[in-house]
Design an enzyme around this catalytic site. Structure first.
Site, PDB file in Angstrom:
ATOM      1  N   CYS A  64      40.729  38.124  50.792  1.00 56.91           N
ATOM      2  CA  CYS A  64      42.010  38.104  50.094  1.00 56.91           C
ATOM      3  C   CYS A  64      42.341  39.459  49.475  1.00 56.91           C
ATOM      4  O   CYS A  64      41.459  40.144  48.949  1.00 56.91           O
ATOM      5  CB  CYS A  64      41.974  37.087  48.945  1.00 56.91           C
ATOM      6  SG  CYS A  64      41.425  35.431  49.403  1.00 56.91           S
ATOM      7  N   CYS A  65      43.605  39.818  49.548  1.00 56.00           N
ATOM      8  CA  CYS A  65      44.140  40.921  48.749  1.00 56.00           C
ATOM      9  C   CYS A  65      45.600  40.587  48.495  1.00 56.00           C
ATOM     10  O   CYS A  65      46.072  39.526  48.914  1.00 56.00           O
ATOM     11  CB  CYS A  65      43.940  42.278  49.408  1.00 56.00           C
ATOM     12  SG  CYS A  65      44.873  42.540  50.920  1.00 56.00           S
ATOM     13  N   TRP A  66      46.318  41.460  47.794  1.00 56.05           N
ATOM     14  CA  TRP A  66      47.680  41.096  47.379  1.00 56.05           C
ATOM     15  C   TRP A  66      48.541  40.733  48.579  1.00 56.05           C
ATOM     16  O   TRP A  66      49.235  39.730  48.597  1.00 56.05           O
ATOM     17  CB  TRP A  66      48.282  42.237  46.558  1.00 56.05           C
ATOM     18  CG  TRP A  66      49.542  41.877  45.862  1.00 56.05           C
ATOM     19  CD1 TRP A  66      50.762  42.459  46.029  1.00 56.05           C
ATOM     20  CD2 TRP A  66      49.726  40.845  44.881  1.00 56.05           C
ATOM     21  NE1 TRP A  66      51.691  41.855  45.218  1.00 56.05           N
ATOM     22  CE2 TRP A  66      51.087  40.860  44.507  1.00 56.05           C
ATOM     23  CE3 TRP A  66      48.865  39.899  44.296  1.00 56.05           C
ATOM     24  CZ2 TRP A  66      51.615  39.978  43.570  1.00 56.05           C
ATOM     25  CZ3 TRP A  66      49.393  39.017  43.357  1.00 56.05           C
ATOM     26  CH2 TRP A  66      50.743  39.063  43.015  1.00 56.05           C
ATOM     27  N   LEU A 108      47.340  37.015  48.377  1.00 54.02           N
ATOM     28  CA  LEU A 108      47.322  36.379  47.059  1.00 54.02           C
ATOM     29  C   LEU A 108      48.745  36.207  46.532  1.00 54.02           C
ATOM     30  O   LEU A 108      49.008  35.336  45.713  1.00 54.02           O
ATOM     31  CB  LEU A 108      46.520  37.240  46.081  1.00 54.02           C
ATOM     32  CG  LEU A 108      45.027  37.392  46.404  1.00 54.02           C
ATOM     33  CD1 LEU A 108      44.423  38.489  45.538  1.00 54.02           C
ATOM     34  CD2 LEU A 108      44.294  36.079  46.193  1.00 54.02           C
TER      35      LEU A 108
END
Ligand code: 5RP
Length: 155
Positions: A64-66, A108
């Site tokens: 996960c990342c932004w 995210l």
């Protein structure tokens, strides 16, 4: 399954991913912002989770990342890792079925509670296709990775 989960941010959604995976009976191995002492940045956190898949410590990863893009790019650098950025259940099902994806990349920012559940349901309900064309495509990825693939012409 043993699922390596990484995030570059300590966002509530990342915690929901961990909770949802545990609720489905999976063993979660945490990396990045989810693991004290780990480097959080997207390139490092996703690498750590994908490396767990590459070395057999984990069966699959959720990175996960932004945006989900950096995490997917980083995860795909590891040998044998096929990471797919999925924003909906249809894509998640297709990634497992047609791409035999073994790492789910999530944004995210854009994955909300119900959508997250739908994506995970689709991901874990689907299996890799046994269709010869699909296997051929996935096998080609391994050849490209190994540097033994040659350019092809359409059949
Ligand atoms: O989506 C991302 C990468 O694809 C990152 O989460 C985003 O760039 C934020 O990172 P940082 O907090 O290090 O600026």
């Amino acid at each position: 399954m043993r699922i390596a989960v990484s995030s570059d941010m300590d966002e509530p959604v990342a915690g929901q991913v961990v909770d949802e995976l545990r609720r489905r009976g999976h063993t979660v191995l945490s990396y990045g912002a989810l693991r004290p002492g780990d480097r959080k940045d997207w390139a490092w956190s996703a690498e750590a989770a994908a490396r767990a898949v590459a070395d057999g410590t984990a069966d699959q990863a959720v990175v996960c990342c932004w945006t989900g893009t950096g995490a997917s790019i980083a995860a795909n650098k590891l040998p044998g890792v096929r990471a797919a950025l999925c924003a909906d259940a249809y894509t998640a099902r297709g990634a497992r079925r047609w791409n035999d994806a073994n790492a789910l990349a999530l944004s995210l920012r854009s994955v909300s509670g119900p959508v997250l559940g739908e994506i995970l349901d689709a991901w874990f309900d689907a299996a890799a296709s046994e269709d010869a064309d699909d296997r051929d495509n996935v096998a080609h990825l391994a050849e490209v990775e190994a540097g033994v693939a040659r350019g092809g012409r359409d059949r």
